[in-house]
Design an enzyme around this catalytic site. Structure first.
Site, short mmCIF file in Angstrom:
data_model
loop_
_atom_site.label_atom_id
_atom_site.label_comp_id
_atom_site.label_asym_id
_atom_site.label_seq_id
_atom_site.Cartn_x
_atom_site.Cartn_y
_atom_site.Cartn_z
CB THR A 109 -6.23 -40.70 1.43
OG1 THR A 109 -6.08 -40.53 2.84
CG2 THR A 109 -5.83 -42.13 1.06
CE LYS A 186 -6.12 -42.64 5.54
NZ LYS A 186 -6.34 -41.25 5.14
CE LYS A 254 -10.33 -41.09 -1.62
NZ LYS A 254 -9.25 -40.56 -0.76
#
Length: 319
Positions: A109, A186, A254
């Site tokens: 990701t 995502k 994050k």
């Protein structure tokens, strides 16, 4: 050895994913050995030892470049943008090994622009690139029940959707031939998930603070319209301070920060999720709590620390 399948990155997620490729017979056979590299080579040795005596063909390489050169299809699962950039662009890294016909499937990701930069470099070198971040954490990775969110080479997606992706996941979705759409999906999913964990954490902390049994409240939540596997899995662990990492808080934050940046660029109202991101950021940066490497459910500890109820004060004293 070009019929071999490569795997780069044997962390919390990669170890389970690579094992699924072996267990399902996609890689690790005489015809299709599994070629490994990890920044900490001992993890490769430990992984290989799991299959001792099982006639599984696993080869450990000294560099990521050697993995690419030895395989036709290579999966990569690295934990942070920094790690991905270093491994991709390094002198002995992924890009250094890419040539005509190589296929890179990146499951990390990252920021959308990072994926796009990697795609451009791979294609320029003659390879194919599939952006394939996953929804799921440690247990789904180990049990082959991840959800792949893909964009890029449709040809490559069609080639592996019923083999490698099926071995590692329960579903695979293709969003666009334009790289970046998998990352967008995502980030939406993970920011929503983080917000849900923050919300249930506040709900449980409030329940405890007003004298309600949190276990009973989790039961009630699970019986109504707001029930969710996230609440059912994380809630019971949160109230007993079990934050063994399946998805580390620092990684969850994050992703939430990247999602907030994406929302700003898109001009989308995102205030609820921004507040959740702020809470996760505060938990990550709280050196006294020291929960950055714990599961993202550990945001619950920050909620209690910032609360002034008698229950929260007493709970924190027991640390």
């Amino acid at each position: 050895m070009h019929s071999a399948i490569g795997f780069i990155g044997l962390g919390i997620m990669g170890e389970g994913m690579a094992a699924c490729l072996v267990n399902e017979g996609i890689a690790g056979t005489e015809a299709t050995p599994l070629i490994l590299w990890n920044r900490t080579q001992s993890k490769c040795e430990q992984f290989k030892a799991r299959f001792d005596g099982k006639n599984v063909q696993i080869v450990i390489m000294d560099t990521a470049k050697e993995v690419i050169e030895s395989c036709s299809i290579i999966y990569s699962m690295l934990s942070t943008p920094e790690a991905s950039k270093a491994v991709f662009e390094g002198e002995q890294g992924v890009l250094a090994g890419v040539s005509e016909g190589k296929a890179i499937v990146d499951c990390a990701t990252l920021a959308e622009e990072d994926m796009q930069r990697m795609n451009e470099a791979v294609v320029k070198a003659g390879g194919r690139f599939l952006e394939a971040p996953v929804s799921g954490s440690k247990v789904p990775a180990a049990t082959g029940t991840l959800i792949f969110l893909c964009a890029g080479s449709k040809e490559l997606f069609d080639e592996i959707v019923d083999s490698g992706l099926k071995a590692m996941g329960k579903a695979s979705h293709f969003f666009s031939t334009e790289v970046g759409y998998g990352t967008r999906a995502k980030l939406v999913i993970n920011s929503l998930m983080g917000t849900m964990v923050a919300a249930v954490g506040e709900g449980l902390a409030l329940s405890e603070s007003v004298g309600l049994d949190p276990t009973k409240m989790i039961e009630v939540i699970g019986q109504g319209a707001i029930q969710s596997p996230v609440y059912g899995l994380k809630g019971p662990k949160m109230i007993v301070k079990d934050h063994a990492p399946n998805f580390p808080l620092k990684h969850a934050h994050k992703d939430m920060a990247l999602a907030c940046d994406m929302a700003k660029r898109a001009g989308a109202e995102y205030s609820v999720m921004e507040k959740a991101e702020e809470l996760f950021r505060a938990a990550r940066e709280d050196m006294d709590l020291n929960v950055a490497d714990e599961d993202f459910s550990a945001v619950f500890e920050k909620i209690h620390k910032d609360s002034t109820s008698d229950f929260s004060k007493n709970r924190m004293k027991k640390e």
